[in-house]
Structure formats: structure tokens, C-alpha cells
Design a protein around this motif. Structure first.
Motif, PDB file in Angstrom:
ATOM      1  N   VAL A  16       0.825  -1.201   0.000  1.00  0.00           N
ATOM      2  CA  VAL A  16       0.000   0.000   0.000  1.00  0.00           C
ATOM      3  C   VAL A  16       0.864   1.257   0.000  1.00  0.00           C
ATOM      4  O   VAL A  16       0.573   2.235  -0.707  1.00  0.00           O
ATOM      5  N   ASP A  17       1.959   1.236   0.764  1.00  0.00           N
ATOM      6  CA  ASP A  17       2.869   2.377   0.749  1.00  0.00           C
ATOM      7  C   ASP A  17       3.471   2.563  -0.641  1.00  0.00           C
ATOM      8  O   ASP A  17       3.660   3.692  -1.114  1.00  0.00           O
ATOM      9  N   GLY A  18       3.783   1.447  -1.302  1.00  0.00           N
ATOM     10  CA  GLY A  18       4.324   1.535  -2.659  1.00  0.00           C
ATOM     11  C   GLY A  18       3.320   2.112  -3.632  1.00  0.00           C
ATOM     12  O   GLY A  18       3.672   2.887  -4.531  1.00  0.00           O
ATOM     13  N   VAL A  19       2.039   1.718  -3.491  1.00  0.00           N
ATOM     14  CA  VAL A  19       0.989   2.280  -4.345  1.00  0.00           C
ATOM     15  C   VAL A  19       0.893   3.787  -4.151  1.00  0.00           C
ATOM     16  O   VAL A  19       0.770   4.560  -5.111  1.00  0.00           O
ATOM     17  N   ASN A  20       0.959   4.230  -2.902  1.00  0.00           N
ATOM     18  CA  ASN A  20       0.906   5.668  -2.634  1.00  0.00           C
ATOM     19  C   ASN A  20       2.098   6.391  -3.242  1.00  0.00           C
ATOM     20  O   ASN A  20       1.954   7.499  -3.799  1.00  0.00           O
ATOM     21  N   GLU A  21       3.297   5.804  -3.158  1.00  0.00           N
ATOM     22  CA  GLU A  21       4.471   6.418  -3.767  1.00  0.00           C
ATOM     23  C   GLU A  21       4.340   6.465  -5.284  1.00  0.00           C
ATOM     24  O   GLU A  21       4.740   7.445  -5.929  1.00  0.00           O
ATOM     25  N   PHE A  22       3.795   5.399  -5.859  1.00  0.00           N
ATOM     26  CA  PHE A  22       3.585   5.381  -7.310  1.00  0.00           C
ATOM     27  C   PHE A  22       2.621   6.482  -7.740  1.00  0.00           C
ATOM     28  O   PHE A  22       2.870   7.202  -8.719  1.00  0.00           O
ATOM     29  N   LEU A  23       1.508   6.632  -7.019  1.00  0.00           N
ATOM     30  CA  LEU A  23       0.527   7.664  -7.365  1.00  0.00           C
ATOM     31  C   LEU A  23       1.117   9.059  -7.185  1.00  0.00           C
ATOM     32  O   LEU A  23       0.821   9.969  -7.967  1.00  0.00           O
ATOM     33  N   LYS A  24       1.947   9.225  -6.156  1.00  0.00           N
ATOM     34  CA  LYS A  24       2.603  10.518  -5.959  1.00  0.00           C
ATOM     35  C   LYS A  24       3.516  10.835  -7.132  1.00  0.00           C
ATOM     36  O   LYS A  24       3.544  11.970  -7.639  1.00  0.00           O
ATOM     37  N   PHE A  25       4.272   9.826  -7.596  1.00  0.00           N
ATOM     38  CA  PHE A  25       5.157  10.007  -8.737  1.00  0.00           C
ATOM     39  C   PHE A  25       4.352  10.317 -10.000  1.00  0.00           C
ATOM     40  O   PHE A  25       4.713  11.196 -10.793  1.00  0.00           O
ATOM     41  N   ALA A  26       3.239   9.585 -10.199  1.00  0.00           N
ATOM     42  CA  ALA A  26       2.429   9.793 -11.400  1.00  0.00           C
ATOM     43  C   ALA A  26       1.796  11.180 -11.414  1.00  0.00           C
ATOM     44  O   ALA A  26       1.730  11.831 -12.459  1.00  0.00           O
ATOM     45  N   CYS A  27       1.319  11.635 -10.257  1.00  0.00           N
ATOM     46  CA  CYS A  27       0.673  12.950 -10.195  1.00  0.00           C
ATOM     47  C   CYS A  27       1.677  14.082 -10.406  1.00  0.00           C
ATOM     48  O   CYS A  27       1.301  15.159 -10.910  1.00  0.00           O
ATOM     49  N   GLU A  28       2.936  13.862 -10.044  1.00  0.00           N
ATOM     50  CA  GLU A  28       3.958  14.889 -10.264  1.00  0.00           C
ATOM     51  C   GLU A  28       4.295  15.053 -11.736  1.00  0.00           C
ATOM     52  O   GLU A  28       4.840  16.088 -12.135  1.00  0.00           O
ATOM     53  N   ASN A  29       3.985  14.033 -12.536  1.00  0.00           N
ATOM     54  CA  ASN A  29       4.308  14.070 -13.964  1.00  0.00           C
ATOM     55  C   ASN A  29       3.086  14.209 -14.847  1.00  0.00           C
ATOM     56  O   ASN A  29       3.128  13.863 -16.035  1.00  0.00           O
ATOM     57  N   CYS A  30       1.983  14.680 -14.302  1.00  0.00           N
ATOM     58  CA  CYS A  30       0.773  14.893 -15.088  1.00  0.00           C
ATOM     59  C   CYS A  30       0.111  16.177 -14.619  1.00  0.00           C
ATOM     60  O   CYS A  30       0.375  16.642 -13.509  1.00  0.00           O
ATOM     61  N   PRO A  31      -0.756  16.776 -15.446  1.00  0.00           N
ATOM     62  CA  PRO A  31      -1.453  17.999 -15.038  1.00  0.00           C
ATOM     63  C   PRO A  31      -2.281  17.771 -13.779  1.00  0.00           C
ATOM     64  O   PRO A  31      -2.727  16.656 -13.490  1.00  0.00           O
ATOM     65  N   ILE A  32      -2.476  18.839 -13.016  1.00  0.00           N
ATOM     66  CA  ILE A  32      -3.234  18.750 -11.771  1.00  0.00           C
ATOM     67  C   ILE A  32      -4.686  18.394 -12.073  1.00  0.00           C
ATOM     68  O   ILE A  32      -5.289  18.877 -13.038  1.00  0.00           O
ATOM     69  N   ASP A  33      -5.269  17.531 -11.235  1.00  0.00           N
ATOM     70  CA  ASP A  33      -6.674  17.114 -11.334  1.00  0.00           C
ATOM     71  C   ASP A  33      -6.991  16.473 -12.687  1.00  0.00           C
ATOM     72  O   ASP A  33      -8.055  16.703 -13.273  1.00  0.00           O
ATOM     73  N   SER A  34      -6.062  15.694 -13.203  1.00  0.00           N
ATOM     74  CA  SER A  34      -6.302  15.004 -14.469  1.00  0.00           C
ATOM     75  C   SER A  34      -6.246  13.502 -14.245  1.00  0.00           C
ATOM     76  O   SER A  34      -5.703  13.010 -13.252  1.00  0.00           O
ATOM     77  N   SER A  35      -6.795  12.757 -15.176  1.00  0.00           N
ATOM     78  CA  SER A  35      -6.804  11.304 -15.092  1.00  0.00           C
ATOM     79  C   SER A  35      -5.433  10.744 -15.465  1.00  0.00           C
ATOM     80  O   SER A  35      -4.666  11.375 -16.206  1.00  0.00           O
ATOM     81  N   ILE A  36      -5.146   9.552 -14.950  1.00  0.00           N
ATOM     82  CA  ILE A  36      -3.903   8.863 -15.276  1.00  0.00           C
ATOM     83  C   ILE A  36      -4.210   7.438 -15.714  1.00  0.00           C
ATOM     84  O   ILE A  36      -5.287   6.904 -15.422  1.00  0.00           O
ATOM     85  N   CYS A  37      -3.282   6.830 -16.432  1.00  0.00           N
ATOM     86  CA  CYS A  37      -3.461   5.445 -16.872  1.00  0.00           C
ATOM     87  C   CYS A  37      -3.469   4.515 -15.664  1.00  0.00           C
ATOM     88  O   CYS A  37      -2.686   4.678 -14.733  1.00  0.00           O
ATOM     89  N   CYS A  38      -4.350   3.534 -15.714  1.00  0.00           N
ATOM     90  CA  CYS A  38      -4.437   2.563 -14.619  1.00  0.00           C
ATOM     91  C   CYS A  38      -3.609   1.331 -14.980  1.00  0.00           C
ATOM     92  O   CYS A  38      -3.926   0.635 -15.955  1.00  0.00           O
ATOM     93  N   PRO A  39      -2.533   1.035 -14.218  1.00  0.00           N
ATOM     94  CA  PRO A  39      -1.680  -0.113 -14.533  1.00  0.00           C
ATOM     95  C   PRO A  39      -2.073  -1.397 -13.811  1.00  0.00           C
ATOM     96  O   PRO A  39      -1.244  -2.289 -13.644  1.00  0.00           O
ATOM     97  N   CYS A  40      -3.331  -1.503 -13.352  1.00  0.00           N
ATOM     98  CA  CYS A  40      -3.741  -2.722 -12.650  1.00  0.00           C
ATOM     99  C   CYS A  40      -3.834  -3.883 -13.625  1.00  0.00           C
ATOM    100  O   CYS A  40      -3.801  -3.698 -14.849  1.00  0.00           O
ATOM    101  N   ARG A  41      -3.963  -5.081 -13.091  1.00  0.00           N
ATOM    102  CA  ARG A  41      -4.002  -6.273 -13.937  1.00  0.00           C
ATOM    103  C   ARG A  41      -5.233  -6.330 -14.810  1.00  0.00           C
ATOM    104  O   ARG A  41      -5.226  -6.951 -15.871  1.00  0.00           O
ATOM    105  N   LYS A  42      -6.299  -5.669 -14.398  1.00  0.00           N
ATOM    106  CA  LYS A  42      -7.525  -5.688 -15.197  1.00  0.00           C
ATOM    107  C   LYS A  42      -7.465  -4.674 -16.340  1.00  0.00           C
ATOM    108  O   LYS A  42      -7.818  -4.984 -17.471  1.00  0.00           O
ATOM    109  N   CYS A  43      -7.018  -3.458 -16.040  1.00  0.00           N
ATOM    110  CA  CYS A  43      -7.030  -2.390 -17.043  1.00  0.00           C
ATOM    111  C   CYS A  43      -5.820  -2.459 -17.964  1.00  0.00           C
ATOM    112  O   CYS A  43      -5.939  -2.217 -19.165  1.00  0.00           O
ATOM    113  N   GLY A  44      -4.627  -2.748 -17.411  1.00  0.00           N
ATOM    114  CA  GLY A  44      -3.439  -2.883 -18.239  1.00  0.00           C
ATOM    115  C   GLY A  44      -3.116  -1.641 -19.058  1.00  0.00           C
ATOM    116  O   GLY A  44      -2.790  -1.747 -20.249  1.00  0.00           O
ATOM    117  N   LEU A  45      -3.234  -0.442 -18.457  1.00  0.00           N
ATOM    118  CA  LEU A  45      -2.930   0.836 -19.111  1.00  0.00           C
ATOM    119  C   LEU A  45      -3.903   1.172 -20.233  1.00  0.00           C
ATOM    120  O   LEU A  45      -3.634   2.054 -21.045  1.00  0.00           O
TER     121      LEU A  45
END
Length: 325
Positions: A16-45
């Protein structure tokens, strides 16, 4: 960047801590309040969601193990850091080996779809504490949610401490498959479970008998319905005829007759003369369409074939088309 959490069991604090770090990294590299690709096993980006939705998917389905370079979230190939394979612990090996079991479980309990997470279905709250991830169901009446989390725990936890081959979930599924393929009777399967439990070290929790194993497997949608039948095969005691005691065709009783039955035994539980075990077709077809591995094959004849007049498959033949019509 440490990515060892990607192979951790999803109920652990490290994951869970890793997921939070990943989301923090993803949000730093995308516009504020925008959607991001979901890398879960179901969505697969393939799908875009808000970060809170991506968090729910990563907790529910796990992150795709092949997504080691987060290129869709701003990471470049030269920035990725890799770690020694020997650093994986037993739980990591269990998690990697049980990915197929996790897929089966999510096919049976498809309750974390986007529309459910957004609020049209049961509300789930995830809390992280010293004991790992704690799931709280705000609708306590929803038994399927509780069953899902109980099985999810069985998928991630090893069968016993130190086991790297099987979890409780995979062991039960494997044993039940042996029973079905080998045609083992209930009594023999109960003896087998008792013997296996004697061999396992303390802490392992396999079913003690066939009844417990069958009850566990029924949660996967592999059960059946019992319908009483006329002993001569004339009719089913079903629907409108369920409460009938005798066959309307031949007059035979639907219960076994005991010649030495006295008045006291007549009041006890009666045994049906013949039973039909009905495996409903509709939920099994739904299961095939729900699974990401079989849904494309189920739809192939309708959307996957090349219809150019050339006989490429028996489905292109006149006989098959006549059967479809």
C-alpha cells in the motif's frame, strides 16, 4: 526508485505504501486534477481514471507485474532501477505464483468495476495499520463483499509458514480438481483431507471434510441444484410440482420406501428416491464472458472471424450457418 513492493502481497503495508508512492510520482508528472493510466491487472494501461480510482484498482486487482518501467506515468528507461531477484521473500513468491488464482477470484466477484467504486455499488473503505490492510464494508449486509475479502486473504497467504508453493486457496482448488477428475467419493475425499491435514505442520487450515471443501468451492459458483425426480424417470418434482408427494404419471412416491419402517421412523428425515443434479447453464456462460481470458474466445465467432466468402473455419460453412439460424 524502489519497486520491490510490486511483488508484495496486496494486504501488506509495504504494498500500500508503494501504491501511494507510485501515485505521488504519477501525479507529479501529469497535469493537476487530471486522469492517469491505470496499470492494474484488469485495465493494463487501457483505461484512464482519477488517482483515487487507480488506488482502488491497484488494491483490488494488483499492479501488472510486467510494468517495471512506468513509461505511461513519466518515467524514462534510464531512470528505472532494478533490484536483485534474491531479495524476494516467500510471500513474494507466493504472490507471483498465485496470480492466476487471483484472476479467478476477481472473475467470480466482479465488484470493483469503476461504476461500483464511484458509488453505485457497495462502499468499501481501506485502512492501513500495523496489521496491514484492513477492509471495512459499510454495508454489512453485503455478504459477497465479506466472502471476497476472506478468499482474497486465502489467495495471498501461504498455506503454512514457510510454504512457497501453495496458498490455502490454491491448495483447496487443486485438491477439489483431483476429486472431480479422479471420481473420488465423498468418504474417500474426506479421508484424504484428514490425512493431508495430519501431514501439514501446525497453522495450516485445510478443510476437514468433503462438506467444508464443497461449501468453500460453492462460493466460486461451482455448485449445483438438487431436483427430486420420479424413480421411474417420468417427471421432475420441480416448480409447480415441487410439493407433490407422488408422480402424476405412474403414481410412484418420490421418497424411498422402507419395508421395516415403524411409526417413529416415519416422522424422521426421508430420503429421496432419485435426485437430478442440475448445473445451471446461464451463470456458467456468464462466467465465461466475465473472464478476461475466455471472453475474447466466446465472442470470436461473432466479431473475430474474417467474413470474405472464403472457407477458413467450420463456422464459415453452410452447415454451421444453418445451425446458427
Amino acid at each position: 526508485m524502489d519497486k520491490s513492493w510490486m511483488k508484495k502481497p496486496r494486504h501488506t503495508k509495504e504494498y500500500v505504501d508503494g501504491v501511494n508512492e507510485f501515485l505521488k510520482f504519477a501525479c507529479e508528472n501529469c497535469p493537476i486534477d487530471s486522469s492517469i493510466c491505470c496499470p492494474c491487472r484488469k485495465c493494463g494501461l487501457r483505461m484512464m481514471f482519477m488517482p483515487n480510482m487507480v488506488f482502488d484498482h491497484l488494491i483490488s486487482y494488483g499492479i501488472s507485474q510486467g510494468y517495471t518501467i512506468w513509461h505511461a506515468h513519466g518515467e524514462r528507461k534510464g531512470e528505472a532501477s532494478y533490484h536483485a531477484i534474491g531479495a524476494q521473500n516467500n510471500n513474494e513468491q507466493i504472490n507471483e505464483g498465485s496470480s492466476g488464482m487471483t484472476t479467478i477470484l476477481h472473475d467470480v466477484f466482479p465488484m470493483f468495476d469503476p461504476e461500483i467504486v464511484e458509488g453505485t455499488g457497495p462502499e468499501i473503505r481501506v485502512e492501513v495499520g500495523e496489521a496491514g490492510v484492513q477492509y471495512e464494508n459499510r454495508q454489512d449486509s453485503n455478504e459477497r463483499v465479506n466472502k471476497f475479502y476472506n478468499m482474497l486473504k486465502d489467495v495471498d497467504e501461504p498455506l503454512y509458514e514457510g510454504c512457497t508453493k501453495h496458498t490455502k486457496f490454491s491448495a483447496i482448488v487443486r485438491l477439489w480438481n483431483m476429486k472431480c477428475l479422479g471420481g473420488l467419493s465423498n468418504n474417500i475425499f474426506t479421508e484424504l483431507l484428514e490425512f493431508v491435514n495430519e501431514l501439514l505442520p501446525p497453522g495450516a487450515s485445510l478443510p476437514k471434510n468433503t462438506y467444508e471443501a464443497k461449501k468453500y468451492m460453492n462460493e466460486l459458483g461451482l455448485g449445483y441444484e438438487k431436483i427430486l425426480v420420479c424413480p421411474n424417470g417420468c417427471m421432475l418434482f420441480w416448480k409447480d410440482n415441487e410439493n407433490l408427494e407422488t408422480c402424476v404419471v405412474c403414481g410412484a412416491s418420490k421418497w424411498k420406501r422402507k419395508e421395516s419402517m415403524d411409526e417413529s421412523s416415519k416422522k424422521g428425515k426421508r430420503s429421496p428416491a432419485k435426485i437430478l443434479r442440475w448445473f445451471p447453464l446461464k451463470p456458467r456462460l456468464q462466467r465465461l464472458f466475465m473472464s478476461s481470458k475466455t471472453s475474447s474466445q466466446m465472442k470470436w465467432h461473432a466479431i473475430g472471424r474474417t467474413n470474405d466468402g472464403v472457407l477458413r473455419h467450420p463456422a464459415d460453412g453452410l452447415a454451421w450457418k444453418t445451425f446458427d439460424s
